[in-house]
Design a protein around this motif. Structure first.
Motif, PDB file in Angstrom:
ATOM      1  N   GLY A 123       0.855  -1.179   0.000  1.00 17.76           N
ATOM      2  CA  GLY A 123       0.000   0.000   0.000  1.00 17.76           C
ATOM      3  C   GLY A 123       0.888   1.225   0.000  1.00 17.76           C
ATOM      4  N   THR A 124       0.518   2.246   0.759  1.00 19.68           N
ATOM      5  CA  THR A 124       1.394   3.410   0.906  1.00 19.68           C
ATOM      6  C   THR A 124       2.770   2.966   1.388  1.00 19.68           C
ATOM      7  OG1 THR A 124      -0.493   4.832   1.395  1.00 19.68           O
ATOM      8  CG2 THR A 124       1.680   5.615   2.080  1.00 19.68           C
ATOM      9  N   TRP A 125       2.760   2.032   2.337  1.00 24.18           N
ATOM     10  CA  TRP A 125       3.979   1.338   2.765  1.00 24.18           C
ATOM     11  C   TRP A 125       3.966  -0.075   2.220  1.00 24.18           C
ATOM     12  CZ3 TRP A 125       7.993   3.421   5.555  1.00 24.18           C
ATOM     13  CH2 TRP A 125       7.770   4.694   6.110  1.00 24.18           C
ATOM     14  N   SER A 126       5.127  -0.644   2.031  1.00 21.83           N
ATOM     15  CA  SER A 126       5.252  -2.068   1.730  1.00 21.83           C
ATOM     16  C   SER A 126       5.901  -2.729   2.935  1.00 21.83           C
ATOM     17  CB  SER A 126       6.124  -2.304   0.490  1.00 21.83           C
ATOM     18  OG  SER A 126       5.487  -1.830  -0.668  1.00 21.83           O
ATOM     19  N   LEU A 127       5.208  -3.697   3.515  1.00 23.82           N
ATOM     20  CA  LEU A 127       5.769  -4.454   4.621  1.00 23.82           C
ATOM     21  C   LEU A 127       6.079  -5.849   4.101  1.00 23.82           C
ATOM     22  CD1 LEU A 127       3.665  -2.239   5.876  1.00 23.82           C
ATOM     23  CD2 LEU A 127       4.341  -3.330   7.996  1.00 23.82           C
ATOM     24  N   VAL A 128       7.349  -6.178   4.078  1.00 22.22           N
ATOM     25  CA  VAL A 128       7.832  -7.397   3.420  1.00 22.22           C
ATOM     26  C   VAL A 128       8.421  -8.299   4.488  1.00 22.22           C
ATOM     27  CG1 VAL A 128       9.387  -8.304   1.660  1.00 22.22           C
ATOM     28  CG2 VAL A 128       8.353  -6.033   1.364  1.00 22.22           C
ATOM     29  N   GLY A 129       7.867  -9.518   4.610  1.00 19.63           N
ATOM     30  CA  GLY A 129       8.381 -10.366   5.674  1.00 19.63           C
ATOM     31  C   GLY A 129       7.807 -11.760   5.691  1.00 19.63           C
ATOM     32  N   VAL A 130       7.928 -12.384   6.873  1.00 24.10           N
ATOM     33  CA  VAL A 130       7.462 -13.745   7.104  1.00 24.10           C
ATOM     34  C   VAL A 130       6.770 -13.797   8.457  1.00 24.10           C
ATOM     35  CG1 VAL A 130       9.313 -14.786   5.726  1.00 24.10           C
ATOM     36  CG2 VAL A 130       9.631 -14.462   8.195  1.00 24.10           C
ATOM     37  N   GLU A 131       6.002 -14.852   8.656  1.00 19.27           N
ATOM     38  CA  GLU A 131       5.410 -15.126   9.962  1.00 19.27           C
ATOM     39  C   GLU A 131       6.272 -16.159  10.666  1.00 19.27           C
ATOM     40  OE1 GLU A 131       0.841 -15.333  11.106  1.00 19.27           O
ATOM     41  OE2 GLU A 131       1.519 -17.254  10.300  1.00 19.27           O
ATOM     42  N   ALA A 132       6.629 -15.899  11.915  1.00 16.09           N
ATOM     43  CA  ALA A 132       7.549 -16.779  12.644  1.00 16.09           C
ATOM     44  C   ALA A 132       7.030 -17.014  14.053  1.00 16.09           C
ATOM     45  CB  ALA A 132       8.944 -16.158  12.704  1.00 16.09           C
ATOM     46  N   HIS A 133       7.562 -18.072  14.673  1.00 17.88           N
ATOM     47  CA  HIS A 133       7.152 -18.393  16.044  1.00 17.88           C
ATOM     48  C   HIS A 133       8.119 -17.834  17.079  1.00 17.88           C
ATOM     49  CE1 HIS A 133       3.757 -20.865  14.884  1.00 17.88           C
ATOM     50  NE2 HIS A 133       4.516 -21.420  13.961  1.00 17.88           N
ATOM     51  N   GLU A 134       9.230 -17.274  16.630  1.00 16.34           N
ATOM     52  CA  GLU A 134      10.194 -16.645  17.511  1.00 16.34           C
ATOM     53  C   GLU A 134      10.682 -15.356  16.856  1.00 16.34           C
ATOM     54  OE1 GLU A 134      10.994 -17.600  20.505  1.00 16.34           O
ATOM     55  OE2 GLU A 134      10.009 -19.566  20.488  1.00 16.34           O
ATOM     56  N   PRO A 135      10.990 -14.333  17.649  1.00 15.84           N
ATOM     57  CA  PRO A 135      11.559 -13.114  17.061  1.00 15.84           C
ATOM     58  C   PRO A 135      12.969 -13.367  16.547  1.00 15.84           C
ATOM     59  CG  PRO A 135      11.593 -12.965  19.458  1.00 15.84           C
ATOM     60  CD  PRO A 135      10.839 -14.221  19.112  1.00 15.84           C
ATOM     61  N   ALA A 136      13.345 -12.631  15.506  1.00 13.42           N
ATOM     62  CA  ALA A 136      14.704 -12.700  14.955  1.00 13.42           C
ATOM     63  C   ALA A 136      15.524 -11.597  15.599  1.00 13.42           C
ATOM     64  CB  ALA A 136      14.672 -12.544  13.439  1.00 13.42           C
ATOM     65  N   MET A 137      16.411 -11.971  16.517  1.00  8.78           N
ATOM     66  CA  MET A 137      17.137 -10.987  17.331  1.00  8.78           C
ATOM     67  C   MET A 137      18.644 -11.030  17.106  1.00  8.78           C
ATOM     68  SD  MET A 137      14.673  -9.533  19.076  1.00  8.78           S
ATOM     69  CE  MET A 137      15.490  -8.735  20.455  1.00  8.78           C
ATOM     70  N   GLY A 138      19.097 -11.763  16.103  1.00 10.86           N
ATOM     71  CA  GLY A 138      20.524 -11.942  15.891  1.00 10.86           C
ATOM     72  C   GLY A 138      21.187 -10.771  15.190  1.00 10.86           C
ATOM     73  N   ALA A 139      22.499 -10.933  14.976  1.00  8.87           N
ATOM     74  CA  ALA A 139      23.299  -9.869  14.370  1.00  8.87           C
ATOM     75  C   ALA A 139      22.850  -9.542  12.953  1.00  8.87           C
ATOM     76  CB  ALA A 139      24.773 -10.270  14.382  1.00  8.87           C
ATOM     77  N   ALA A 140      22.439 -10.566  12.197  1.00  6.40           N
ATOM     78  CA  ALA A 140      22.014 -10.316  10.816  1.00  6.40           C
ATOM     79  C   ALA A 140      20.716  -9.507  10.781  1.00  6.40           C
ATOM     80  CB  ALA A 140      21.837 -11.635  10.067  1.00  6.40           C
ATOM     81  N   ALA A 141      19.806  -9.788  11.698  1.00  3.96           N
ATOM     82  CA  ALA A 141      18.552  -9.027  11.756  1.00  3.96           C
ATOM     83  C   ALA A 141      18.829  -7.560  12.062  1.00  3.96           C
ATOM     84  CB  ALA A 141      17.622  -9.624  12.802  1.00  3.96           C
TER      85      ALA A 141
END
Length: 368
Positions: A216-234
């Motif tokens: 839409g006005t914004w594009s939110l691009v991602g996945v649905e996960a059961h845990e947050p991604a908190m690592g260095a790459a994120a």
């Protein structure tokens, strides 16, 4: 935001429903955009109208925050993408400006939470909308007091966080009377109150590693996960961990989206040429491919006075051909977005260690 007009429109809709279909309405749930909020004083009166997230008061506030807590520490506490529209930086801007509204505030309510309060009388913050603030801990799904204390932001104005699909209570008698519901008592329910949270809940996914583009006005691009991604790459790729339904997380990136096209069209209409989006798409189809490309998230494109001028200047700064007609502008925007989506999915595969097996596009932009 003219929030009172929005509430009036909401009540007009309820009244129209009662007049046309009767009062046999079981429940009502509201979702809206993220990050914006209202402040209420001790009498539950608005302490001013809510600011729009594109207001330039947040300029430089991320650097102010980094002067107190390093980037790594803020991400460890919140797991949220660094983008200056976030509630965190709006509040920090108010604190640094000694805003009277913040000084007098007794309650902060996100926009859908405010509507829920006006309909039910119950003050809460639903988890998916709270998670857009960059003020919550994704592990506990609660407000991050250590973060707020470090930045000298008030903690006691924040309402309790509730999970999606929480029943808040019946429609207030005063609202029922104004809208023709009389003694009927539809329940007010906090759904996934962030609009993207509700959109992703409705994705008809049949595979476990699906990706989505909420366009839409914004594009939110991602996945649905059961845990947050908190690592260095994120952290390196600036991903966010927003709340989802059923104890899930939306690991995603906010990208500027069709805002670029919308603002180009607004400029052209202002100058006397009222092309429809269909017309602009046809023009784009005839323009040369991959001629001019840019980063849709570049700061110069967030809230420019004139989007076509901003795109010209950005292309010139990059040493790329400057778009010279509407089709070239729109093609530049759409191809830049498509490449940003692809790059984001590649980064997500690295962050999660697993690829994407299907992509679902939802939202108004899915019609493009």
């Amino acid at each position: 935001w003219d929030i009172l007009a929005l509430q009036a429109n909401l009540e007009d809709g309820l009244a129209a429903h009662a007049a046309r279909h009767g009062t046999d309405l079981a429940s009502l749930g509201i979702d809206t955009w993220g990050v914006d909020f209202a402040l209420l004083d001790r009498d539950d009166t608005l302490a001013g109208l809510p600011h729009h997230y594109r207001d330039r008061r947040t300029s430089g506030m991320i650097d102010v925050a980094f002067g107190i807590l390093p980037r790594e520490a803020i991400f460890e506490l919140t797991g949220v993408q660094f983008i200056d529209i976030n509630t965190l930086y709006q509040l920090l801007a108010m604190r640094h400006a000694n805003a009277a509204a913040l000084a007098s505030a007794k309650t902060l309510l996100m926009i859908p939470d405010l509507f829920n309060f006006w309909l039910s009388g119950v003050k809460t913050s639903e988890w998916t909308i709270a998670s857009t603030t960059q003020m919550t801990d994704p592990r506990t799904r609660q407000w991050s007091r250590p973060l707020l204390d470090a930045l000298d932001l008030p903690f006691d104005i924040l309402p309790p966080i509730v999970e999606p699909v929480t029943v808040l209570g019946p429609l207030l008698p005063s609202v029922a009377s104004r809208t023709g519901f009389g003694k009927a008592t539809p329940q007010i329910i906090a759904p996934a109150s962030h609009d993207t949270g509700s959109a992703i809940a409705a994705v008809p996914a049949t595979t476990p590693n699906f990706g989505y583009i909420s366009s839409g006005t914004w594009s939110l691009v991602g996945v649905e996960a059961h845990e947050p991604a908190m690592g260095a790459a994120a952290l390196r790729y600036n991903f966010t961990n927003e709340g989802g339904i059923d104890n899930t997380y939306r690991v995603l990136k906010n990208i500027s989206g069709l805002w670029l096209v919308q603002e180009c069209r607004r400029s052209w209409v202002r100058n006397g040429t009222d092309w429809s989006y269909g017309d602009l798409t046809e023009h784009a189809a005839k323009a040369p491919a991959f001629r001019s490309l840019l980063d849709p998230a570049h700061p110069s494109l967030v809230a420019p006075d004139d989007m076509p001028t901003a795109i010209r200047e950005r292309c010139a700064a990059l040493g790329q051909p400057i778009p010279d007609e509407p089709g070239a502008f729109v093609r530049c925007a759409l191809e830049s977005l498509a490449l940003a989506y692809r790059q984001t999915f590649d980064q997500l595969a690295e962050v999660r260690g697993v690829g994407i097996d299907s992509i679902h596009i939802v939202g108004g932009g899915s019609q493009n």
